[in-house]
Enzyme design. Structure first.
Site, PDB file in Angstrom:
ATOM      1  N   ASP A  83       7.164   4.177  25.958  1.00 26.76           N
ATOM      2  CA  ASP A  83       5.776   4.546  25.658  1.00 26.76           C
ATOM      3  C   ASP A  83       5.201   5.452  26.743  1.00 26.76           C
ATOM      4  O   ASP A  83       5.374   5.188  27.943  1.00 26.76           O
ATOM      5  CB  ASP A  83       4.942   3.269  25.542  1.00 26.76           C
ATOM      6  CG  ASP A  83       3.511   3.535  25.115  1.00 26.76           C
ATOM      7  OD1 ASP A  83       3.296   4.414  24.259  1.00 26.76           O
ATOM      8  OD2 ASP A  83       2.606   2.848  25.634  1.00 26.76           O
ATOM      9  N   HIS A  84       4.508   6.501  26.322  1.00 30.09           N
ATOM     10  CA  HIS A  84       3.773   7.388  27.234  1.00 30.09           C
ATOM     11  C   HIS A  84       4.612   7.870  28.411  1.00 30.09           C
ATOM     12  O   HIS A  84       4.216   7.764  29.574  1.00 30.09           O
ATOM     13  CB  HIS A  84       2.497   6.711  27.746  1.00 30.09           C
ATOM     14  CG  HIS A  84       1.324   6.925  26.845  1.00 30.09           C
ATOM     15  ND1 HIS A  84       0.699   8.136  26.706  1.00 30.09           N
ATOM     16  CD2 HIS A  84       0.685   6.077  26.010  1.00 30.09           C
ATOM     17  CE1 HIS A  84      -0.290   8.022  25.835  1.00 30.09           C
ATOM     18  NE2 HIS A  84      -0.311   6.788  25.387  1.00 30.09           N
ATOM     19  N   HIS A 177      -7.779   4.081  25.250  1.00 32.05           N
ATOM     20  CA  HIS A 177      -6.893   3.167  25.965  1.00 32.05           C
ATOM     21  C   HIS A 177      -7.676   2.211  26.874  1.00 32.05           C
ATOM     22  O   HIS A 177      -8.765   2.531  27.355  1.00 32.05           O
ATOM     23  CB  HIS A 177      -5.908   3.943  26.841  1.00 32.05           C
ATOM     24  CG  HIS A 177      -4.893   4.726  26.067  1.00 32.05           C
ATOM     25  ND1 HIS A 177      -5.020   6.062  25.808  1.00 32.05           N
ATOM     26  CD2 HIS A 177      -3.725   4.338  25.491  1.00 32.05           C
ATOM     27  CE1 HIS A 177      -3.971   6.481  25.120  1.00 32.05           C
ATOM     28  NE2 HIS A 177      -3.165   5.458  24.912  1.00 32.05           N
ATOM     29  N   HIS A 205      -3.241   4.794  19.023  1.00 32.68           N
ATOM     30  CA  HIS A 205      -3.223   4.306  20.402  1.00 32.68           C
ATOM     31  C   HIS A 205      -4.579   3.669  20.710  1.00 32.68           C
ATOM     32  O   HIS A 205      -5.556   3.900  20.028  1.00 32.68           O
ATOM     33  CB  HIS A 205      -2.958   5.454  21.372  1.00 32.68           C
ATOM     34  CG  HIS A 205      -1.524   5.883  21.413  1.00 32.68           C
ATOM     35  ND1 HIS A 205      -0.862   6.146  22.591  1.00 32.68           N
ATOM     36  CD2 HIS A 205      -0.621   6.094  20.432  1.00 32.68           C
ATOM     37  CE1 HIS A 205       0.387   6.499  22.330  1.00 32.68           C
ATOM     38  NE2 HIS A 205       0.547   6.493  21.019  1.00 32.68           N
ATOM     39  N   GLY A 206      -4.619   2.863  21.761  1.00 36.35           N
ATOM     40  CA  GLY A 206      -5.889   2.248  22.148  1.00 36.35           C
ATOM     41  C   GLY A 206      -6.384   1.219  21.161  1.00 36.35           C
ATOM     42  O   GLY A 206      -7.589   0.974  21.048  1.00 36.35           O
ATOM     43  N   SER A 208      -6.297  -1.957  21.205  1.00 40.06           N
ATOM     44  CA  SER A 208      -6.913  -3.153  21.770  1.00 40.06           C
ATOM     45  C   SER A 208      -8.429  -3.119  21.608  1.00 40.06           C
ATOM     46  O   SER A 208      -9.073  -4.171  21.603  1.00 40.06           O
ATOM     47  CB  SER A 208      -6.559  -3.284  23.254  1.00 40.06           C
ATOM     48  OG  SER A 208      -5.190  -3.566  23.421  1.00 40.06           O
ATOM     49  N   ASN A 227      -0.583   0.567  18.267  1.00 37.62           N
ATOM     50  CA  ASN A 227      -0.233   0.168  19.639  1.00 37.62           C
ATOM     51  C   ASN A 227      -1.277  -0.781  20.222  1.00 37.62           C
ATOM     52  O   ASN A 227      -2.480  -0.474  20.189  1.00 37.62           O
ATOM     53  CB  ASN A 227      -0.157   1.396  20.543  1.00 37.62           C
ATOM     54  CG  ASN A 227       1.015   2.299  20.226  1.00 37.62           C
ATOM     55  OD1 ASN A 227       1.689   2.147  19.210  1.00 37.62           O
ATOM     56  ND2 ASN A 227       1.263   3.261  21.098  1.00 37.62           N
ATOM     57  N   VAL A 228      -0.807  -1.888  20.789  1.00 37.42           N
ATOM     58  CA  VAL A 228      -1.695  -2.867  21.411  1.00 37.42           C
ATOM     59  C   VAL A 228      -1.109  -3.276  22.758  1.00 37.42           C
ATOM     60  O   VAL A 228       0.057  -3.664  22.829  1.00 37.42           O
ATOM     61  CB  VAL A 228      -1.868  -4.118  20.523  1.00 37.42           C
ATOM     62  CG1 VAL A 228      -2.762  -5.142  21.218  1.00 37.42           C
ATOM     63  CG2 VAL A 228      -2.445  -3.750  19.158  1.00 37.42           C
ATOM     64  N   THR A 230      -3.680  -3.891  26.118  1.00 40.14           N
ATOM     65  CA  THR A 230      -4.706  -4.569  26.914  1.00 40.14           C
ATOM     66  C   THR A 230      -5.143  -5.885  26.296  1.00 40.14           C
ATOM     67  O   THR A 230      -5.365  -6.879  27.002  1.00 40.14           O
ATOM     68  CB  THR A 230      -5.918  -3.639  27.109  1.00 40.14           C
ATOM     69  OG1 THR A 230      -5.493  -2.445  27.766  1.00 40.14           O
ATOM     70  CG2 THR A 230      -7.001  -4.310  27.934  1.00 40.14           C
TER      71      THR A 230
END
Length: 278
Positions: A83-84, A177, A205-206, A208, A227-228, A230
């Site tokens: 990831d990233h 994010h 993304h982000g 959470s 994507n999760v 945090t």
């Protein structure tokens, strides 16, 4: 069961009906929890390891190989994803280790340089049958150049996907994010337009920062990979904090990491059901 390739889990044919959760691994307890949660839900999942996490462990191999072993032993399809990654060397290492997908992030570069760098990575990864995700413009929350109100332009997204041959695209639609609250406001109309225009799965993304109801709506609108990170870290840390608060003399880390692992597994199972429309 054998490790499933990411493109078998993130099937564009299911866009608008079912999403897949991609959860970030920080340490082995996270990976164990994510796999356990997926098995409890009876649903596929993606283990994600970020460049920051690889740096934390000193290299990609220790946490990467552990995650791959857990994926191979799982009773549901589990993919392991980088990831990233901004480092091309790290991408190549992930391919060599056996990761089935990577997210190459050249979004801080000017558009033409982003395209060129991403296409080079795509060519390398596709020769190894590895799936590539990229990002067009930066999703907020990583000290990037864009304000929280940035949005991905559908026409530019189509041109980018065509030029780079990526297999999935992370798009900016209102999330950010590292959010500690779940009150992001997503642009569902834009998600639908992007899904109609772009011929590859879209990635949120982000996530959470997005509540359950809006996660489900985002999938219906056209998001496929969600994507999760945090949110699960909050769950993990709060469980550890509660245990140590109640048992201040604790010395054995297994006595507080174990409950934290269980709490994350339960939340992973719940979120996967939300994304699957269950």
């Amino acid at each position: 069961m054998p490790l499933s390739a990411t493109d078998e889990i993130v099937d564009p044919a299911y866009a608008g009906t079912s999403g897949v959760g991609a959860f970030n691994v920080v340490q082995i307890e996270h990976a164990e929890a994510i796999v356990a949660g997926a098995e409890n839900a009876g649903l596929p999942v993606i283990l994600q390891i970020s460049e920051n996490t690889a740096r934390y462990h000193g290299s990609l191999a220790p946490i990467g190989l552990a995650s791959l072993a857990l994926a191979r032993g799982a009773s549901v399809p589990v993919a392991v994803h980088l990831d990233h990654a901004e480092s091309t060397d790290l991408v190549r290492e992930a391919v060599d280790l056996g990761f089935t997908s990577v997210m190459f992030d050249a979004s801080k570069l000017p558009y033409d340089e982003n395209v060129a760098a991403t296409r080079e990575i795509t060519d390398h990864c596709h020769r190894a049958d590895v799936w590539v995700e990229a990002e067009l413009g930066e999703v907020g929350g990583k000290d990037g150049a864009h304000a929280p109100g940035v949005r991905t332009d559908p026409d530019e997204a189509v041109a980018f996907v065509t030029a780079t041959a990526v297999d999935a695209l992370a798009v900016a639609v209102g999330s950010s994010h590292a959010m500690l609250t779940r009150d992001a406001v997503l642009d569902f109309g834009l998600i639908a337009r992007l899904r109609a225009a772009v011929g590859v799965p879209l990635v949120l993304h982000g996530s959470s920062g997005v509540g359950d109801e809006d996660l489900a709506k985002a999938v219906v609108a056209g998001m496929t990979k969600v994507n999760v990170s945090t949110h699960l870290n909050k769950t993990f840390t709060q469980t550890v904090r509660d245990h140590l608060g109640a048992h201040p003399d604790t010395a054995d880390p297994r006595t507080y990491l174990g409950p934290a692992r269980t709490a994350v597994a339960d939340e992973v199972a719940r979120l996967l059901r939300v994304l699957a429309g269950n």
